[in-house]
Design an enzyme around this catalytic site. Structure first.
Site, PDB file in Angstrom:
ATOM      1  N   CYS A 161       0.806  -1.228   0.000  1.00 46.16           N
ATOM      2  CA  CYS A 161       0.000   0.000   0.000  1.00 46.16           C
ATOM      3  C   CYS A 161       0.837   1.276   0.000  1.00 46.16           C
ATOM      4  O   CYS A 161       0.303   2.368  -0.168  1.00 46.16           O
ATOM      5  CB  CYS A 161      -0.958   0.012   1.192  1.00 46.16           C
TER       6      CYS A 161
ATOM      7  N   HIS B 272      -3.277   7.476   3.147  1.00 45.17           N
ATOM      8  CA  HIS B 272      -3.708   6.209   2.549  1.00 45.17           C
ATOM      9  C   HIS B 272      -5.053   5.791   3.128  1.00 45.17           C
ATOM     10  O   HIS B 272      -5.266   5.832   4.334  1.00 45.17           O
ATOM     11  CB  HIS B 272      -2.648   5.139   2.817  1.00 45.17           C
TER      12      HIS B 272
ATOM     13  N   ASN C 149     -10.218   0.311   0.189  1.00 49.15           N
ATOM     14  CA  ASN C 149      -8.764   0.390   0.079  1.00 49.15           C
ATOM     15  C   ASN C 149      -8.341  -0.097  -1.300  1.00 49.15           C
ATOM     16  O   ASN C 149      -8.381  -1.297  -1.581  1.00 49.15           O
ATOM     17  CB  ASN C 149      -8.118  -0.457   1.176  1.00 49.15           C
TER      18      ASN C 149
END
Length: 333
Positions: free
Chosen positions: A116, A256, A286
């Protein structure tokens, strides 16, 4: 000699049309809308359902969106960096194919994988190439088809992830705008807590690994959450301290989009007011490498030339970090 900084000069994005809502997930696994919303902040996510289309399809769409809006000639792009945890295939780099398909005939390209944190680490790479003075246009794309590696009978992971892509163009700046500082970290302790067991060189694919579901993402949610909260908050606070930034100096937090509670914890540590914290996790979930550029695309209208943006991310492995960037343009209305 005039100092060169690396500034973002254009953004683009793409998300698939298919929407997987919490209500639909309730019919698939033992979960419910209230449980998902209160623990993650996610209401729906987009999935790329078209057969035969992978991460490159979304990356190409995001790049084309940027090229069209910025009215640039793709032949002028020097480099394409493809940030992704879900490449189209092993060995053959997805970024190379994307560069060819968008007409970036004079660019070299490669993939960058840091889970990520891939896009955040890609920002560091792109800026370094620009600051070297050797390259003028670097296209950084963050894209992931997380639905390709998610087990939709596993409620621990299927509620979290979605598919999407975003792109930014880095160019030289001589006004002191663009990337100012970075603080990037990694720790191999995270290898066991967020991973895919099979498909790599340790455990190549076999009929047995497929039957055992070892090609899907496994996450120890509580452990990852603990490390993500402390990691993202620590580096964001550190980047502010190193650059003598107060909470009033920060215009926007670009965090994020993994979990709303992690985003809130990071903002609280920084002391940043809620209205400065950009959030779209409720729409997309996500999207791994795509969360940061999707935020830039969704909220581009809000940014003003000279604004101070703090980026923060945390990914499997573990990888994490924060970047301080000064926005370089006002969007043309």
């Amino acid at each position: 000699m005039t100092t060169i900084t690396a500034a973002i000069t254009a953004v683009g994005a793409y998300v698939p049309e298919f929407v997987l809502s919490n209500q639909v997930l309730e019919t698939m696994v033992d979960t419910n809308d209230e449980w998902i919303t209160t623990r993650t902040g996610i209401k729906e996510r987009r999935l790329l359902k078209d057969k035969g289309k992978g991460t490159s399809y979304m990356a190409i769409k995001a790049a084309q969106d940027l090229i069209s809006k910025a009215n640039i000639d793709p032949a002028e792009i020097d480099l394409v960096i493809m940030a992704t945890a879900t490449p189209d295939m092993p060995v053959a780099a997805t970024g190379v194919y994307v560069a060819t398909q968008i007409g970036a005939v004079n660019a070299f390209a490669y993939d960058l994988q840091a889970a990520c944190s891939s896009f955040l680490f890609g920002m560091s790479n792109a800026a370094a190439y620009i600051q070297s003075g050797r390259y003028k246009k670097v296209l950084l794309i963050g894209a992931d088809k997380m639905s390709s590696i998610i087990d939709y009978t596993d409620r621990a992971t299927c509620i979290i992830f979605g598919d999407g892509a975003g792109a930014v163009l880095f160019e030289p700046n001589y006004e002191g705008l663009g990337l100012q500082d970075e603080f990037l970290r990694s720790d191999g302790i995270g290898r066991e807590y967020l991973k895919i067991d099979a498909g790599g060189s340790i455990l190549p694919p076999t009929a047995e690994t497929v039957a055992n579901g070892q090609h899907f993402v496994f996450q120890d949610g509580k452990t990852v959450f603990k490390y993500a909260v402390s990691g993202m908050a620590d580096v964001s606070e550190k980047i502010m301290e190193r650059n003598n930034l107060t909470k009033d100096d920060v215009n926007w937090l670009i965090a994020h989009q993994a979990n709303k509670r992690i985003i809130d914890a990071t903002a609280n540590r920084m002391g940043v007011d809620e209205e400065k914290v950009l959030v779209n996790i409720q729409k997309y979930g996500n999207t791994t490498s795509a969360t940061l550029p999707l935020l830039l695309s969704d909220f581009e209208d809000k940014f003003k030339k000279g604004d101070n943006l703090i980026f923060a991310a945390f990914g499997g492995g573990f990888t994490w970090g924060s970047i301080y960037l000064k926005w370089a343009y006002n969007k043309q209305q």
